[in-house]
Design a protein around this motif. Structure first.
Motif, PDB file in Angstrom:
ATOM      1  N   SER A   1      87.713  67.879  20.374  1.00 21.58           N
ATOM      2  CA  SER A   1      87.087  66.567  20.498  1.00 21.58           C
ATOM      3  C   SER A   1      85.717  66.687  21.163  1.00 21.58           C
ATOM      4  O   SER A   1      84.771  65.981  20.798  1.00 21.58           O
ATOM      5  N   TYR A   2      85.614  67.603  22.129  1.00 30.16           N
ATOM      6  CA  TYR A   2      84.319  67.833  22.776  1.00 30.16           C
ATOM      7  C   TYR A   2      83.297  68.340  21.763  1.00 30.16           C
ATOM      8  O   TYR A   2      82.147  67.889  21.737  1.00 30.16           O
ATOM      9  N   ARG A   3      83.704  69.273  20.925  1.00 31.19           N
ATOM     10  CA  ARG A   3      82.796  69.787  19.900  1.00 31.19           C
ATOM     11  C   ARG A   3      82.333  68.673  18.973  1.00 31.19           C
ATOM     12  O   ARG A   3      81.173  68.607  18.587  1.00 31.19           O
ATOM     13  N   GLU A   4      83.256  67.791  18.626  1.00 26.64           N
ATOM     14  CA  GLU A   4      82.902  66.663  17.764  1.00 26.64           C
ATOM     15  C   GLU A   4      81.890  65.754  18.456  1.00 26.64           C
ATOM     16  O   GLU A   4      80.941  65.277  17.833  1.00 26.64           O
TER      17      GLU A   4
ATOM     18  N   VAL B   1      75.098  58.750  23.627  1.00 30.52           N
ATOM     19  CA  VAL B   1      76.485  59.108  23.882  1.00 30.52           C
ATOM     20  C   VAL B   1      77.165  59.481  22.571  1.00 30.52           C
ATOM     21  O   VAL B   1      77.099  58.728  21.596  1.00 30.52           O
ATOM     22  N   GLY B   2      77.811  60.644  22.567  1.00 27.22           N
ATOM     23  CA  GLY B   2      78.625  61.053  21.428  1.00 27.22           C
ATOM     24  C   GLY B   2      80.090  61.036  21.818  1.00 27.22           C
ATOM     25  O   GLY B   2      80.434  61.457  22.932  1.00 27.22           O
ATOM     26  N   ILE B   3      80.949  60.554  20.939  1.00 21.97           N
ATOM     27  CA  ILE B   3      82.374  60.420  21.247  1.00 21.97           C
ATOM     28  C   ILE B   3      83.190  61.141  20.183  1.00 21.97           C
ATOM     29  O   ILE B   3      82.983  60.930  18.984  1.00 21.97           O
ATOM     30  N   GLY B   4      84.110  61.993  20.622  1.00 20.65           N
ATOM     31  CA  GLY B   4      84.970  62.722  19.701  1.00 20.65           C
ATOM     32  C   GLY B   4      86.223  61.934  19.362  1.00 20.65           C
ATOM     33  O   GLY B   4      86.534  60.922  20.010  1.00 20.65           O
ATOM     34  N   SER B   5      86.944  62.390  18.382  1.00 19.35           N
ATOM     35  CA  SER B   5      88.169  61.705  17.965  1.00 19.35           C
ATOM     36  C   SER B   5      89.311  62.012  18.920  1.00 19.35           C
ATOM     37  O   SER B   5      89.281  62.990  19.670  1.00 19.35           O
TER      38      SER B   5
END
Length: 526
Positions: free
Chosen positions: A283-286, A268-272
């Motif tokens: 945020s999605y790109r992050e 899982v990756g989470i954006g700021s």
């Protein structure tokens, strides 16, 4: 059929009224009887009649009091008051309680029929409107998942169009100010693992939605390739650091839920946290950037943790904008050089994780997709997500950049061609009048300077030469017809001065108009 409650303390009145109604409207009603106000209230609570005929004067609970209690609980029931006296005070109070009409005892057949027809018509109209409302709700319930997918894709592919986005958000009743994105990346280390994932992909999607939406009030995007995006609103009053910890906790919960239920590894990756829909796209790109499916240290990663630990963002927004600028200028060499430099930085920064490198490159190209208003984002994600080595990723990414530039050039040429076609049609229609280049440029909404250059590039001659050629060709045709004098022809083709017309004609044909006419006459067999 409809149900009708007749409330009257006199049995003969109730039975007489029922008999009358059965006769004038047969097979229309189921009849209920109440001998007082208390009984009327009880029957209404148990049977829920469509209509009530209520006598005002009854022992115990009076008719108006019964109406008051019934109307408070069941406002849709239509009530008609029956009285032996035309009391204005009763009428006034009854109207305030929502009484639909009045009948005076003894009720005449025509009056009863008119009242019942009115009540039935109103009830049927209410039923029709209710059915329409239910049909609309059903259609909306079918549209909501489609709208959610569309909005999610707009955010994922960075094609944020404010008007369309606002309409979709309104349909979904979303009023977000801040939020963040989380990206779920399902493992595909082997061919079998990937094939197993494809078999349960739809089931995973539905399960994740049902697990997350009630708790996070999130927007769930479709699975694209091997990834699924969640867009999550930020509850008001929650500080950023606290939210980061909570989002990581939820990332672990989602990972545990998926791995336990489907036996498929998940990272899982989470954006700021960012403001507005545009911020959600970033945020999605992050989240894509830090979503690694082969990271040995962490399976759930937050963008802010990664940037804080490294001391800087991986690629600055300024670098991205310079690359986009080169792309928009159709400069393939500069685009390749800038991308190459950024790719080298990414390779060095993420040397231990190809998945993270791939996520960075996908995120970068999605940013460019949005900048050039391309609709290729979904295909791009699928194409690059399938790659497994750095050199192929670089080559494929460069191929995408080349195709972006080629597409922009083609779009520009098509746009220019369309504009010039409109201009030529306008000139062909107006050349016999006092037409100018400035008028033509204004017609196609271009500046005269740019229009002049574009016109010569497209037509192969200047604006003046093109208009002159049209006028001279038309003059030659009219001279051959021999219907008009040379002076008339001069005015007909757009010139105001015959002497000037003669000079222009001679320059174009090496003959004056009169010499050209004589030449034509000599060639004529007659």
């Amino acid at each position: 059929m409809f149900s009708l409650l007749i409330a009257d303390d006199e049995a003969l009145e109730r039975e007489g009224l029922e008999l009358m109604i059965r006769h004038i409207l047969p097979d229309t009603f189921i009849f209920l009887h109440a001998e007082n106000g208390r009984k009327a209230i009880q029957i209404t609570e148990e049977q829920r009649p469509d209509f009530i005929f209520m006598d005002i004067k009854m022992p115990g609970i009076q008719g108006l009091e019964a109406v008051r209690q019934i109307s408070a609980k069941f406002p849709s029931i239509k009530i008609v008051m029956i009285t032996a006296h035309d009391y204005f005070s009763y009428a006034k109070e009854g109207l305030a309680l929502g009484v639909r009409d009045y009948l005076l005892k003894p009720a005449r057949r025509e009056e009863v029929l008119d009242v019942l027809k009115l009540l039935i018509a109103e009830k049927e109209e209410e039923k029709r409107l209710r059915n329409e409302q239910l049909e609309l709700q059903e259609k909306l319930s079918q549209l909501v998942p489609l709208a959610e997918n569309e909005l999610s894709l707009m955010l994922m592919l960075e094609s944020v169009q404010e008007m369309e986005l606002s309409q979709l958000a309104g349909l979904l009743n979303l009023r977000w100010y801040k939020g963040y994105a989380a990206v779920l990346s399902f493992a595909r280390h082997s061919k079998k693992e990937w094939e197993d994932f494809q078999l349960v992909k739809r089931e995973i999607y539905e399960a994740v939605k049902h697990f997350t939406k009630p708790n996070l009030s999130c927007l769930a995007g479709p699975i694209v390739g091997h990834q699924m995006a969640l867009f999550i609103p930020l509850p008001p009053g929650r500080p950023g650091y606290s939210q980061r910890v909570i989002s990581l906790d939820w990332g672990e919960r989602i990972r545990g839920f998926v791995e336990e239920r489907f036996q498929i590894s998940l990272s899982v990756g989470i954006g700021s946290v960012r403001e507005g829909w545009d911020g959600m796209s970033r945020s999605y790109r992050e989240a894509v950037r830090v979503c690694s499916d082969d990271n040995e240290l962490l399976s759930v990663r937050h963008y802010d943790d990664i940037t804080q630990s490294s001391g800087q963002t991986i690629i600055s927004l300024d670098d991205e904008k310079k690359l986009l600028d080169a792309l928009l200028r159709h400069n393939k060499q500069e685009t390749a050089e800038r991308f190459g430099s950024l790719y080298t930085i990414l390779e060095e920064t993420e040397s231990s994780s190809f998945a993270t490198l791939r996520g960075e490159v996908i995120g970068l190209l999605l940013f460019l997709c949005r900048g050039i208003q391309s609709s290729d984002g979904a295909e791009l994600i699928t194409s690059l997500s399938a790659l497994e080595d750095s050199e192929t990723l670089r080559t494929r990414a460069m191929s995408w950049l080349d195709s972006f530039i080629d597409g922009l050039k083609e779009e520009r040429e098509q746009s220019r061609s369309h504009v010039m076609q409109r201009a030529l049609l306008y000139i062909d229609k107006k050349y016999k009048e006092d037409i100018s280049m400035e008028q033509s440029a204004e017609y196609v909404n271009l500046s005269p300077h740019y229009f002049s250059k574009l016109f010569k590039q497209h037509a192969g001659e200047t604006f003046i030469d093109y208009v002159t050629r049209l006028r001279i060709n038309e003059a030659k045709r009219l001279i051959m017809e021999e219907r008009l004098s040379l002076k008339e022809i001069c005015y007909e083709v757009g010139y105001k001065d015959p002497n000037y017309f003669s000079r222009v004609f001679k320059k174009a044909t090496s003959m004056t108009p009169s010499e050209y006419r004589q030449h034509i006459e000599r060639q004529s067999p007659c």
